[in-house]
Design a protein around this motif. Structure first.
Motif, short mmCIF file in Angstrom:
data_model
loop_
_atom_site.label_atom_id
_atom_site.label_comp_id
_atom_site.label_asym_id
_atom_site.label_seq_id
_atom_site.Cartn_x
_atom_site.Cartn_y
_atom_site.Cartn_z
N VAL A 108 -27.78 68.25 54.28
CA VAL A 108 -26.53 68.17 53.54
C VAL A 108 -26.29 69.53 52.89
CG1 VAL A 108 -25.23 66.96 51.76
CG2 VAL A 108 -26.98 65.74 53.08
N MET A 109 -25.19 70.18 53.29
CA MET A 109 -24.89 71.52 52.79
C MET A 109 -23.71 71.50 51.83
SD MET A 109 -25.42 74.11 56.01
CE MET A 109 -25.40 75.50 54.87
N GLU A 110 -23.84 72.28 50.79
CA GLU A 110 -22.74 72.50 49.85
C GLU A 110 -22.76 73.96 49.43
OE1 GLU A 110 -23.04 69.86 46.54
OE2 GLU A 110 -22.37 68.09 47.68
N GLU A 111 -21.63 74.63 49.68
CA GLU A 111 -21.46 76.04 49.28
C GLU A 111 -22.58 76.92 49.79
OE1 GLU A 111 -21.11 75.72 45.04
OE2 GLU A 111 -18.93 75.50 45.19
N GLY A 112 -22.97 76.71 51.06
CA GLY A 112 -23.92 77.59 51.72
C GLY A 112 -25.37 77.25 51.52
N SER A 113 -25.69 76.22 50.77
CA SER A 113 -27.09 75.87 50.53
C SER A 113 -27.35 74.43 50.95
CB SER A 113 -27.45 76.03 49.05
OG SER A 113 -27.41 77.39 48.67
N ILE A 114 -28.58 74.15 51.31
CA ILE A 114 -29.00 72.79 51.65
C ILE A 114 -29.37 72.09 50.35
CG2 ILE A 114 -30.67 71.39 52.90
CD1 ILE A 114 -30.88 73.66 54.91
N VAL A 115 -28.58 71.09 49.98
CA VAL A 115 -28.84 70.39 48.72
C VAL A 115 -29.66 69.13 48.92
CG1 VAL A 115 -26.78 71.34 47.62
CG2 VAL A 115 -26.61 69.20 48.90
N GLU A 116 -29.66 68.60 50.16
CA GLU A 116 -30.47 67.42 50.46
C GLU A 116 -30.92 67.49 51.91
OE1 GLU A 116 -28.50 63.98 47.55
OE2 GLU A 116 -28.23 63.89 49.71
N HIS A 117 -32.04 66.84 52.21
CA HIS A 117 -32.48 66.73 53.59
C HIS A 117 -33.33 65.49 53.72
CE1 HIS A 117 -36.58 68.09 52.54
NE2 HIS A 117 -35.98 68.94 51.72
N GLY A 118 -33.28 64.88 54.90
CA GLY A 118 -34.04 63.66 55.16
C GLY A 118 -33.38 62.87 56.26
N THR A 119 -33.85 61.64 56.47
CA THR A 119 -33.23 60.77 57.47
C THR A 119 -32.05 60.04 56.83
OG1 THR A 119 -34.62 58.88 56.90
CG2 THR A 119 -35.46 60.42 58.58
N HIS A 120 -31.33 59.32 57.65
CA HIS A 120 -30.15 58.60 57.17
C HIS A 120 -30.53 57.62 56.07
CE1 HIS A 120 -26.34 56.42 57.33
NE2 HIS A 120 -27.04 55.28 57.51
N ASP A 121 -31.54 56.81 56.31
CA ASP A 121 -31.94 55.80 55.32
C ASP A 121 -32.48 56.45 54.05
OD1 ASP A 121 -31.18 53.78 57.05
OD2 ASP A 121 -33.18 53.61 57.97
N GLU A 122 -33.25 57.54 54.24
CA GLU A 122 -33.82 58.20 53.07
C GLU A 122 -32.72 58.78 52.17
OE1 GLU A 122 -38.03 59.67 55.14
OE2 GLU A 122 -36.37 61.08 54.81
N LEU A 123 -31.74 59.38 52.78
CA LEU A 123 -30.68 60.01 52.00
C LEU A 123 -29.80 58.97 51.31
CD1 LEU A 123 -29.66 62.93 54.39
CD2 LEU A 123 -30.95 63.09 52.26
N LEU A 124 -29.55 57.84 51.98
CA LEU A 124 -28.78 56.80 51.32
C LEU A 124 -29.54 56.26 50.11
CD1 LEU A 124 -27.18 54.68 54.22
CD2 LEU A 124 -26.04 56.24 52.63
N ALA A 125 -30.86 56.15 50.25
CA ALA A 125 -31.67 55.60 49.16
C ALA A 125 -31.65 56.50 47.93
CB ALA A 125 -33.11 55.38 49.63
N THR A 126 -31.53 57.82 48.15
CA THR A 126 -31.52 58.73 46.99
C THR A 126 -30.21 58.68 46.22
OG1 THR A 126 -30.70 60.57 48.36
CG2 THR A 126 -33.09 60.32 48.15
N ARG A 127 -29.15 58.15 46.89
CA ARG A 127 -27.83 57.98 46.26
C ARG A 127 -27.33 59.30 45.68
NH1 ARG A 127 -26.87 52.67 46.26
NH2 ARG A 127 -25.03 52.88 44.90
N GLY A 128 -27.46 60.36 46.48
CA GLY A 128 -27.00 61.69 46.07
C GLY A 128 -25.76 62.12 46.84
N ALA A 129 -25.75 63.39 47.23
CA ALA A 129 -24.57 63.95 47.90
C ALA A 129 -24.26 63.24 49.20
CB ALA A 129 -24.80 65.45 48.15
N TYR A 130 -25.27 62.93 49.99
CA TYR A 130 -25.04 62.24 51.27
C TYR A 130 -24.48 60.85 51.02
CZ TYR A 130 -25.92 60.32 55.93
OH TYR A 130 -25.78 59.74 57.17
N HIS A 131 -24.99 60.17 49.99
CA HIS A 131 -24.48 58.84 49.67
C HIS A 131 -23.01 58.91 49.28
CE1 HIS A 131 -23.87 55.16 47.23
NE2 HIS A 131 -24.70 54.62 48.13
N ARG A 132 -22.63 59.96 48.56
CA ARG A 132 -21.22 60.11 48.19
C ARG A 132 -20.35 60.31 49.41
NH1 ARG A 132 -23.53 63.31 44.07
NH2 ARG A 132 -22.90 65.26 45.12
N LEU A 133 -20.81 61.17 50.36
CA LEU A 133 -20.05 61.37 51.59
C LEU A 133 -19.93 60.07 52.38
CD1 LEU A 133 -21.53 64.79 52.81
CD2 LEU A 133 -19.23 64.39 51.94
#
Length: 671
Positions: free
Chosen positions: A620-645
């Motif tokens: 997950v990139m924002e303004e040129g940096s990777i702010v999150e990384h992981g699998t689909h399920d892992e990123l949804l569980a963190t409820r961060g930037a990927y969850h918002r998208l």
């Protein structure tokens, strides 16, 4: 895998020289045009003919022979005039008397002018025209002119070969230069302006060389030869004729200096107008949809008016040279005719010599007039040559290493090590980025528009050079490899499809020109191209036009996927590759992509998150940096930037304000 600091700037293509629009209504700006330096540019253009120096020497030799024969002709023709005039006068004198007696008789009768005329002639009283001698002289003149024409024809043939080979090499050099220019250069150039330099300007150079080289050479030699003959016949009349040279040079120089800037402006405005036309007609559907045709037409009228004014000024001012030269030439002709007539009357010159000198005076002013008439064409051609030279002098991409590393394994492991990059030094984009893509894994890159997703894969392709850090492919620094070797490992499918004018079979085979018919068909079936091609009347022999208007957007996307499939790369880059296909076709393409991605590393740029659920790694990139990384399920569980998208796509529009849910996710609002 690690990631580092972020940046505040979104990626922007660099703009070199002048700005230009990306859409149908964008401004087609031009780089600032330098004032033309005629002398150095003309000499540089002339030096490009050095490879054909032996032929050029032959051209000069043939021109010298042709001009010598042509220059000697009037002098011999003057003998014919003298034979005729002497015969006419001799017939009127009493036969049996001597020339001296005829002169004394004329003086005795008070006709001193006629006596002086006879004194300057080789006349035989009572003898008429010697037609035998006259015929011999005329045959010699005819032979000289025929020989002069033959040598001139062969000279033109050789010169045409030299000019066309020179332009051929220039086109080749421009083509090779374009392949060596970095992508940054093309980002800063309107396509219409660049095409104008490659096509219009080179064609204008070709026309200029073709029309001016022969005439300039012949004119120079003719001036020298004619001037020598004039001094042989009469130094006094020759000095009178020479008065026209400084007048001509001063007048021509003053006019050419004023017209020079108009020719530079003419070709500058030609490129600007071409850029606008190319841009407007490429996006003519959007122009009509948004009702912007009046604005497009207004911009066209303005730029067409600018081109008209520049062209009119250039042609009008330089066109003054021709009538000015004719006026000076006529004054010279009158002066020679008057002085020459007086010298014939006094017996100082023969009538044939005066006639020959008048012919020479015409031949003397004619090449000067030709050179003057070519001034506008020559200036226009050199202005175009300078625009081509500016392209050839553009800064090139970093050369491939002298001793490149040739990869032996094709595993597809990609590693970013503390990579930093920016389009503009003042606006950092990617800073201290590190990541690893293992062989056979699918790495999905998601994020908002402008986050740097496409920039990331462009760096892998080495379309741009890093500011710092390095990228390795299978453990080899990509800067240690030849670009061709690097890109031969990579297959790429872009959101913007590109097909060339040719058959469907040829477009698929573009990914692997050595592919067999069976391999092409297998790639088409695997990517579901075969399904719609079978419905076409000509099947795989269906010719796609340049715009690809005879196939749908989704079908064009499938063809580009089949092309990548046929290339069988170890590293696959998919930049929104399924964005143009319908939902049902997308399901089929996903299965094809799964087969295509097997046993190879894949970078997938996606906005529709449903297409990358099975990715091994999601960045997950924002303004040129990777702010999150992981699998689909892992990123949804963190409820961060990927969850918002993800929530924004599948739960309705998201409105961000100061109040969020307890998990830090903005409250979803149903449409």
């Amino acid at each position: 895998m690690s990631d580092s600091s972020t940046t505040t700037a979104r990626p922007r293509p660099p703009v070199g020289g002048g700005g230009f629009g990306r859409g149908p209504m964008g401004g087609a700006g031009m780089p600032a045009e330098k004032s033309m330096n005629f002398g150095p540019s003309a000499r540089r253009l002339a030096r490009r003919m050095n490879p054909d120096r032996p032929k050029l020497l032959a051209v000069i030799g043939l021109a010298v022979i042709s001009v010598v024969f042509s220059v000697v002709g009037p002098k011999i023709l003057g003998y014919a005039t003298d034979l005729i005039f002497t015969g006419v006068i001799g017939k009127q004198l009493p036969a049996g008397t001597s020339t001296q007696q005829a002169i004394e008789a004329a003086r005795a009768s008070g006709n001193d002018n006629f006596a002086d005329l006879l004194a300057g002639m080789d006349v035989v009283p009572g003898q008429g025209i010697d037609f035998g001698a006259l015929g011999t002289v005329l045959l010699w003149v005819l032979a000289l002119y025929v020989a002069s024409s033959v040598f001139a024809w062969y000279q033109g043939y050789l010169l045409n070969d030299v000019v066309q080979r020179t332009v051929y090499r220039l086109r080749e050099e421009v083509e090779e230069k374009l392949n060596r220019l970095p992508l940054r250069f093309f980002d800063g150039q309107p396509r219409g302006e660049l095409l104008s330099r490659v096509t219009n300007d080179i064609d204008n150079v070709s026309q200029t060389l073709q029309q001016t080289m022969s005439q300039l050479l012949n004119s120079l030699l003719l001036v020298i030869g004619v001037l020598a003959m004039m001094f042989v016949i009469s130094p006094l009349l020759a000095l009178i004729a020479l008065v026209t040279i400084p007048l001509t040079m001063v007048a021509t120089g003053m006019i050419a200096k004023r017209s020079q800037r108009h020719f530079v402006a003419q070709w500058k405005h030609t490129g600007t107008l071409n850029a606008h036309i190319e841009e407007a007609f490429t996006g003519h559907e959007l122009v009509k949809v948004f009702g912007r045709r009046p604005e497009v037409e207004e911009v066209f009228r303005e730029r067409n008016e600018e081109l008209f004014k520049a062209s009119f000024g250039a042609q009008f001012i330089s066109g003054i040279i021709m009538p000015m030269m004719m006026f000076i030439g006529n004054l010279n002709y009158v002066a020679i005719a008057v002085v020459g007539g007086l010298r014939v009357a006094t017996g100082a010159m023969s009538l044939g010599d005066v006639q020959a000198f008048i012919q020479y005076s015409r031949q003397f002013t004619q090449p000067l007039t030709q050179v003057a008439s070519m001034a506008n064409l020559l200036q226009s051609g050199v202005a175009s040559a300078e625009r081509v030279f500016e392209l050839l002098d553009a800064a090139e991409q970093e050369p491939d290493p002298a001793d490149p590393v040739v990869p032996t394994a094709r595993r597809g492991r990609v590693e970013f090590e503390h990579v930093s990059f920016s389009y503009d030094p003042e606006q950092p984009l990617i800073e201290d980025l590190s990541l690893v893509a293992d062989p056979g894994h699918t790495v999905a890159i998601v994020g908002p528009t402008g986050a740097g997703k496409t920039t990331l894969v462009n760096l892998v392709m080495r379309f741009y050079e890093l500011n710092s850090g390095r990228i390795t492919l299978d453990g080899i620094d990509i800067t240690a490899m030849r670009r061709d070797d690097l890109r031969s490992h990579i297959g790429m499918v872009l959101q913007d499809t590109w097909l060339f004018g040719g058959t469907i079979r040829e477009n698929i085979a573009y990914g692997n020109p050595r592919a067999t018919e069976e391999q092409i068909l297998a790639a088409a079936r695997a990517t579901f191209v075969d399904r719609f091609v079978r419905t076409l009347p000509d099947g795989y022999d269906t010719v796609i036009d340049e715009e690809g208007s005879n196939v749908s957007a989704g079908e064009k996307q499938l063809l580009t996927i089949a092309r990548a499939f046929l290339a069988d790369p170890s590293l696959l880059i998919l930049d929104e590759a399924t964005s143009s296909v319908d939902t049902r076709t997308e399901v089929l393409v996903q299965h094809a992509m799964a087969a295509l991605r097997s046993d190879r590393t894949s970078f997938v740029i996606a906005h529709r998150l449903s297409t990358i659920r099975d990715a091994d790694l999601i960045l997950v990139m924002e303004e040129g940096s990777i702010v999150e990384h992981g699998t689909h399920d892992e990123l949804l569980a963190t409820r961060g930037a990927y969850h918002r998208l993800y929530s924004a796509q599948f739960s309705g529009a998201v409105i961000e304000d100061d109040e969020t849910t307890a998990e830090g996710v903005p409250t979803p609002v149903s449409p």
